[in-house]
Design a protein around this motif. Structure first.
Motif, PDB file in Angstrom:
ATOM      1  N   ILE A 124      23.358 -13.347  23.532  1.00 41.51           N
ATOM      2  CA  ILE A 124      21.929 -13.085  23.687  1.00 41.51           C
ATOM      3  C   ILE A 124      21.157 -14.355  23.344  1.00 41.51           C
ATOM      4  CG2 ILE A 124      19.963 -11.676  22.980  1.00 41.51           C
ATOM      5  CD1 ILE A 124      21.935  -9.465  22.244  1.00 41.51           C
ATOM      6  N   THR A 125      20.345 -14.807  24.267  1.00 40.09           N
ATOM      7  CA  THR A 125      19.565 -16.033  24.094  1.00 40.09           C
ATOM      8  C   THR A 125      18.093 -15.677  23.905  1.00 40.09           C
ATOM      9  OG1 THR A 125      21.109 -17.314  25.430  1.00 40.09           O
ATOM     10  CG2 THR A 125      18.883 -18.212  25.164  1.00 40.09           C
ATOM     11  N   ILE A 126      17.487 -16.222  22.846  1.00 36.05           N
ATOM     12  CA  ILE A 126      16.062 -16.009  22.569  1.00 36.05           C
ATOM     13  C   ILE A 126      15.294 -17.194  23.135  1.00 36.05           C
ATOM     14  CG2 ILE A 126      14.325 -15.725  20.760  1.00 36.05           C
ATOM     15  CD1 ILE A 126      16.571 -14.595  18.963  1.00 36.05           C
ATOM     16  N   ALA A 127      14.362 -16.922  24.039  1.00 34.14           N
ATOM     17  CA  ALA A 127      13.645 -18.001  24.718  1.00 34.14           C
ATOM     18  C   ALA A 127      12.135 -17.833  24.560  1.00 34.14           C
ATOM     19  CB  ALA A 127      14.007 -18.019  26.198  1.00 34.14           C
ATOM     20  N   THR A 128      11.456 -18.942  24.291  1.00 36.21           N
ATOM     21  CA  THR A 128      10.002 -18.975  24.238  1.00 36.21           C
ATOM     22  C   THR A 128       9.487 -19.538  25.561  1.00 36.21           C
ATOM     23  OG1 THR A 128       9.834 -21.227  23.386  1.00 36.21           O
ATOM     24  CG2 THR A 128      10.211 -19.482  21.762  1.00 36.21           C
ATOM     25  N   PRO A 129       8.176 -19.463  25.818  1.00 32.08           N
ATOM     26  CA  PRO A 129       7.653 -19.999  27.080  1.00 32.08           C
ATOM     27  C   PRO A 129       8.019 -21.460  27.347  1.00 32.08           C
ATOM     28  CG  PRO A 129       6.007 -18.619  26.029  1.00 32.08           C
ATOM     29  CD  PRO A 129       7.137 -18.736  25.050  1.00 32.08           C
ATOM     30  N   ILE A 130       8.120 -22.272  26.293  1.00 27.01           N
ATOM     31  CA  ILE A 130       8.418 -23.694  26.509  1.00 27.01           C
ATOM     32  C   ILE A 130       9.896 -23.937  26.808  1.00 27.01           C
ATOM     33  CG2 ILE A 130       6.493 -24.494  25.077  1.00 27.01           C
ATOM     34  CD1 ILE A 130       8.485 -25.042  22.845  1.00 27.01           C
ATOM     35  N   ASP A 131      10.706 -22.887  26.719  1.00 23.83           N
ATOM     36  CA  ASP A 131      12.143 -23.019  27.000  1.00 23.83           C
ATOM     37  C   ASP A 131      12.485 -22.749  28.461  1.00 23.83           C
ATOM     38  OD1 ASP A 131      12.875 -23.550  24.308  1.00 23.83           O
ATOM     39  OD2 ASP A 131      12.806 -21.405  23.850  1.00 23.83           O
ATOM     40  N   ARG A 132      11.501 -22.449  29.275  1.00 25.20           N
ATOM     41  CA  ARG A 132      11.775 -22.012  30.648  1.00 25.20           C
ATOM     42  C   ARG A 132      12.603 -23.034  31.431  1.00 25.20           C
ATOM     43  NH1 ARG A 132       5.672 -19.879  31.708  1.00 25.20           N
ATOM     44  NH2 ARG A 132       5.862 -17.816  30.725  1.00 25.20           N
ATOM     45  N   LYS A 133      12.284 -24.321  31.260  1.00 24.48           N
ATOM     46  CA  LYS A 133      13.017 -25.325  32.040  1.00 24.48           C
ATOM     47  C   LYS A 133      14.484 -25.407  31.613  1.00 24.48           C
ATOM     48  CE  LYS A 133      11.710 -29.339  29.187  1.00 24.48           C
ATOM     49  NZ  LYS A 133      11.070 -30.685  29.203  1.00 24.48           N
TER      50      LYS A 133
END
Length: 392
Positions: free
Chosen positions: A346-355
């Motif tokens: 499971i990967t936790i991603a914030t908006p700045i991680d999209r790329k």
């Protein structure tokens, strides 16, 4: 196909059975007969495919004939890190329980006295990191002209860490007639050049396309806000609600974040330890041992621990931070779903991680499915927690 069809000795088969394994993995099935036939082998395999047993088991069979002489090891295994070297030693001890072989370990951060005694007595198996081995060769405490089998493991990582000149020097000290087993997760041009120079008419064994996640791993993506406190609340919710979680490795991008997250999880009552590059060798080995023996449920780690951790049954991987290099994602989640077992990542991603998420999905040719999580209760619990014991 069973292990008994591969040509291994009865002693080795008994140890494999006692360890609970019945069916060889693809790389074991392909590599073991060639190793037993004394062929050079070029193995391309991801971590977690059973690669280590793919050379340990046939080596144990071959070592049943002959004996070691003082300061002249019969076989040499080169590993890029202390952890990998120690895990290979553990594998020899596990599968070699019916053998009377001497296994010596040459790594930094550990007293050399006991290992020197083994070398003086005669080591059947020498497992070493390149720098430490050359140190002792330079002191005259070891001779390499009796090596019958050379294993170069994790060759692409050796390249990353700058060990290739050391390996080239070591190979010049070994007999030309040796058998060489060369393993790498990837095969960039520089590694191919090395393989061409070290191996003689090798059998190529490739069991999985690099940059693919194991099909036994269920992958999920959870989106969250960018505040660290919110990410920690989401992680705690994921851990508490995880199905069939027996243990987990939680990856952070930076070692300072490893320390912060470790403290936070401990304050919230989780069974947790941390693993990062600044720990001394004794502490690292003790932490790994506690995790393997289920004394610790959660292990927070930096990427220094992502490759080569030989822990067969990790049920869950949590990427607290999305790795900035897509191939690190492969190595991280390769810690679960090993040797045919199922696992969850499971990967936790914030908006700045999209790329970074986009780069991972491009590399793996998959879209990571989203997972909805409700963490408001966990956030509230942290916000209204005891003033004498800050929750975050």
């Amino acid at each position: 196909m069973t292990f008994s069809n591969l040509g291994l000795s009865q002693k080795v088969l008994a140890s494999v059975e006692a360890s609970g394994y019945t069916t060889p993995t693809p790389i074991q099935e392909q590599a073991i007969p060639h190793v037993l036939a004394r062929r050079d082998v070029l193995g391309i395999a991801q971590t977690g495919t059973g690669k280590t047993a793919g050379f340990v088991l046939p080596m144990l069979t071959l070592l049943e004939k002959g004996r070691a002489r003082a300061r002249m090891p019969r076989t040499l295994i080169l590993e890029p890190t202390r952890e990998l070297a120690a895990q290979v030693e553990e594998s020899f001890n596990r599968y070699g329980r019916n053998h009377k072989l001497t296994v010596a370990l040459l790594i930094g951060g550990v007293s050399f006295d006991d290992q020197q005694k083994k070398l003086d007595r005669g080591a059947d198996v020498l497992i070493a990191t390149p720098g430490r081995l050359l140190d002792h060769f330079g002191r005259g405490t070891i001779l390499l002209n009796g090596v019958e089998i050379l294993v170069i493991d994790e060759a692409d990582r050796m390249l990353d860490m700058g060990f290739i000149p050391d390996i080239e020097r070591i190979c010049k000290l070994l007999p030309f007639t040796r058998q060489t087993l060369f393993f790498s997760a990837t095969m960039p041009p520089e590694i191919q050049r090395l393989a061409d120079s070290f191996l003689t008419n090798p059998v190529r064994v490739e069991v999985s396309r690099p940059a693919t996640a194991a099909t036994t791993v269920s992958q999920f993506l959870v989106t969250t806000g960018r505040e660290p406190a919110e990410k920690r609340a989401v992680l705690r919710t994921l851990v508490r609600e995880a199905k069939d979680l027996t243990n987990a490795i939680i990856f952070c991008n930076r070692k300072r974040d490893v320390a912060t997250l470790h403290r936070s999880l401990a304050r919230h009552g989780f069974s947790v330890a941390a693993l990062h590059g600044d720990m001394d060798q004794r502490s690292r080995m003790q932490t790994l041992d506690d995790f393997k023996k289920d004394k610790i449920t959660l292990l927070v780690a930096s990427d220094v621990a992502a490759r080569g951790l030989d822990i067969p049954a990790v049920s869950h991987i949590f990427n607290f931070d999305v790795p900035t290099h897509a191939d690190d994602y492969i190595h991280r989640i390769g810690r679960t779903g090993r040797a045919g077992r199922s696992g969850t990542s499971i990967t936790i991603a914030t908006p700045i991680d999209r790329k970074y998420v986009a780069a991972i999905e491009k590399l793996t040719s998959t879209t990571i499915p989203p997972l909805e999580i409700e963490a408001s209760e966990e956030r509230s619990r942290a916000f209204y927690g005891s003033r004498t014991q800050p929750a975050e």
